[in-house]
Design an enzyme around this catalytic site. Sequence first.
Site, PDB file in Angstrom:
ATOM      1  N   TYR A 139     -19.145  77.455  43.869  1.00  0.00           N
ATOM      2  CA  TYR A 139     -18.127  78.027  42.982  1.00  0.00           C
ATOM      3  C   TYR A 139     -18.062  79.537  43.206  1.00  0.00           C
ATOM      4  O   TYR A 139     -17.974  79.994  44.329  1.00  0.00           O
ATOM      5  CB  TYR A 139     -18.418  77.627  41.526  1.00  0.00           C
ATOM      6  CG  TYR A 139     -17.267  77.932  40.606  1.00  0.00           C
ATOM      7  CD1 TYR A 139     -16.008  77.391  40.837  1.00  0.00           C
ATOM      8  CD2 TYR A 139     -17.415  78.775  39.509  1.00  0.00           C
ATOM      9  CE1 TYR A 139     -14.932  77.693  40.013  1.00  0.00           C
ATOM     10  CE2 TYR A 139     -16.351  79.070  38.672  1.00  0.00           C
ATOM     11  CZ  TYR A 139     -15.113  78.532  38.944  1.00  0.00           C
ATOM     12  OH  TYR A 139     -14.055  78.826  38.128  1.00  0.00           O
ATOM     13  N   LYS A 182     -14.609  74.044  38.977  1.00  0.00           N
ATOM     14  CA  LYS A 182     -14.982  74.086  37.564  1.00  0.00           C
ATOM     15  C   LYS A 182     -15.540  72.732  37.127  1.00  0.00           C
ATOM     16  O   LYS A 182     -16.536  72.647  36.406  1.00  0.00           O
ATOM     17  CB  LYS A 182     -13.751  74.437  36.732  1.00  0.00           C
ATOM     18  CG  LYS A 182     -14.047  75.248  35.509  1.00  0.00           C
ATOM     19  CD  LYS A 182     -14.377  76.689  35.878  1.00  0.00           C
ATOM     20  CE  LYS A 182     -14.588  77.563  34.673  1.00  0.00           C
ATOM     21  NZ  LYS A 182     -14.858  78.958  35.019  1.00  0.00           N
ATOM     22  N   GLU A 223      -7.447  77.324  33.193  1.00  0.00           N
ATOM     23  CA  GLU A 223      -8.252  78.248  33.996  1.00  0.00           C
ATOM     24  C   GLU A 223      -7.374  79.143  34.862  1.00  0.00           C
ATOM     25  O   GLU A 223      -6.450  78.678  35.537  1.00  0.00           O
ATOM     26  CB  GLU A 223      -9.201  77.446  34.901  1.00  0.00           C
ATOM     27  CG  GLU A 223     -10.220  78.290  35.641  1.00  0.00           C
ATOM     28  CD  GLU A 223     -11.316  78.833  34.739  1.00  0.00           C
ATOM     29  OE1 GLU A 223     -11.913  79.864  35.084  1.00  0.00           O
ATOM     30  OE2 GLU A 223     -11.575  78.215  33.682  1.00  0.00           O
ATOM     31  N   ASP A 224      -7.648  80.453  34.823  1.00  0.00           N
ATOM     32  CA  ASP A 224      -7.056  81.443  35.732  1.00  0.00           C
ATOM     33  C   ASP A 224      -5.531  81.506  35.668  1.00  0.00           C
ATOM     34  O   ASP A 224      -4.851  81.631  36.694  1.00  0.00           O
ATOM     35  CB  ASP A 224      -7.532  81.189  37.162  1.00  0.00           C
ATOM     36  CG  ASP A 224      -8.987  81.583  37.348  1.00  0.00           C
ATOM     37  OD1 ASP A 224      -9.533  82.280  36.480  1.00  0.00           O
ATOM     38  OD2 ASP A 224      -9.594  81.195  38.359  1.00  0.00           O
ATOM     39  N   ASP A 250     -11.081  81.623  30.413  1.00  0.00           N
ATOM     40  CA  ASP A 250     -10.984  83.062  30.668  1.00  0.00           C
ATOM     41  C   ASP A 250     -10.995  83.854  29.367  1.00  0.00           C
ATOM     42  O   ASP A 250     -11.556  84.949  29.304  1.00  0.00           O
ATOM     43  CB  ASP A 250      -9.709  83.370  31.458  1.00  0.00           C
ATOM     44  CG  ASP A 250      -9.649  82.597  32.754  1.00  0.00           C
ATOM     45  OD1 ASP A 250     -10.528  82.811  33.605  1.00  0.00           O
ATOM     46  OD2 ASP A 250      -8.749  81.750  32.912  1.00  0.00           O
ATOM     47  N   GLY A 267      -7.063  92.946  29.949  1.00  0.00           N
ATOM     48  CA  GLY A 267      -6.409  91.697  30.317  1.00  0.00           C
ATOM     49  C   GLY A 267      -6.867  90.548  29.452  1.00  0.00           C
ATOM     50  O   GLY A 267      -7.398  90.724  28.348  1.00  0.00           O
ATOM     51  N   ALA A 326      -9.401  88.426  29.700  1.00  0.00           N
ATOM     52  CA  ALA A 326     -10.820  88.401  29.353  1.00  0.00           C
ATOM     53  C   ALA A 326     -11.166  89.526  28.397  1.00  0.00           C
ATOM     54  O   ALA A 326     -11.859  89.311  27.387  1.00  0.00           O
ATOM     55  CB  ALA A 326     -11.664  88.494  30.622  1.00  0.00           C
TER      56      ALA A 326
END
Length: 580
Positions: A97, A170, A241-242, A265, A299, A301
């Site tokens: 990962y 993930k 995710e992302d 995130d 951002g 996160a």
Amino acid sequence: MTTSTTMSATPGILDDPLLNRGVAFTREEREALGLTGRLPSAVLSLEQQGRRAYEQLQRQPTDLAKNIYLEELHDRNEVLYYKVLGDHLTELLPIAYDPVVGEAIERYSREYRRARGIFLSIDAPDDIEKAFATLKLGPGDVDLIVCSDAEEILGIGDWGVGGIEIAVGKLEVYTAAAGIDPRRVIPVSLDVGTNNERLLNDPMYLGNRHARVRGAAYDAFIQRYLQTASSMFPAALLHFEDFGANNARRILLTYKDKYRIFNDDMQGTGVIVMAGLLSALKVTGIRWHDQRVVIFGGGTAGIGIADQIRAQMIRDGADDRQATRNIWVVDLPGLLTDDMSEGVLDYQRPYLRPAAETANWEKSAVEIDPAAAVRWPQMAALQAARAESGIIGLQTVVEKVKPTILIGTSTAHGTFTREVVEAMSAAVERPVIFPISNPTEKIEAFPADVITWSKGKALVSTGLPWDPFDYGGVSYYFGQANNALVYPGLGLGVIVSGASKVTDGMLRAAAEAVAGQVDVSQPGASLLPLVENLRASSATTAVAVVKAAAADGVATKKPADPVQAVQEAMWQPVYPNGAT
């Protein structure tokens, strides 16, 4: 008739990674399955296969080659893959990962060998149900679905259809770390296009060859995905995710009370940072409502972390206004202030500082990064608009605010300079400094430098694994603020409890469970558990989440013994008994 049946059975089982055991098939199994003569004579155990596979892995010349080898092993023999990964988890997690998966994503279309997962295109929204139906899975057959539209992959940005590797990776961590059954998960690519010119001009690119679709069409596609996935697989946790910052937050806030949805995130990063902070505050002794927090990188996160810190301050007695005022956010245009209200992102607005408060603060020249205009156009435009007058940079903010906590989610390498660390250390007895951006070339500061510049005073966690560092006769251990310490156990807890949604109480329970696994009484102690104990750590977190789900009234299953229920739910990489 017998010959025909035998011939049809042979390729099916050897080509199915969920069923294939390779040379671990016994002679009796080979006979029963029509595999006579299709394998070498020797029969090896799973342990022997694992040793051989690990030796083959070690001979690969680069980390990317190792990642590709593991992917091919995964496509061949799922049990063996998880045996190798689980036996060497600390070593192989960065290979399978983050951070090596970033390189694999960049080369996805060039290194493509075999499809894994479901690919949903915004150009064909009517095909979503049809695509899921090809898996031939029933309503009770799926526990977990991870999807990505790949707009903001790790620290590398927009990589289109290659983001399927994030979803696959993930889920691999979910299985290796928490025993989520790999037969009951689905990785999903939500292909809405890409703004990456390199991909759009690559003749080998495998995704939709057009710019990212936004606005009403994008929102309708996401809604259609959620409706279909939750209808077809009503027990599944839907992990996002992302996604890009605006989309990630909007999707979560819009749907978190309607669907069983989790955004790693925002929520996962917030939980792991909170766990590290819970440990750090045991050392500093400063209460939550007295913290002064600077978030460098506003951002998904960064603001997700800010939100969880604010909530913790309120639980500690601060009112909402006081808690919000104890947090300063610095981004591309510098410190975010209320005279930027026309340019900032919607979710940043609660943290805007009064411009009058900073009227006399020193401003610094702007360094324009062309790449930022592509990845963060709104923030980059605001930065450019302030280029002439200058911005209130991180150094000035630290000098004026004298923060007790500094958290980096900027992906701006080297921005926690010696001057920043020394200024913070001069004002605070035990500064808490978390440079958590990754991969390595994106980290705000190397932890050994932070210890040296702070003269051993700083309490440090990072987003990457680091060896201990000796300074002043003390060995400093750097707990990795790795979301893998959170989301596997959280997901397992959701599955065991049958939680109808992920509550703030469940997230808080996860953070406290992670923090409770470390002893910070010794100098230099890690603030977070070691990744090498990930499976046990995930089980502990899962138990806490199961109890929190019941307490919050969202559990549909309430096991009498949560510890035993969690253990029984964890899939093990072993070959089942019998011939099939």
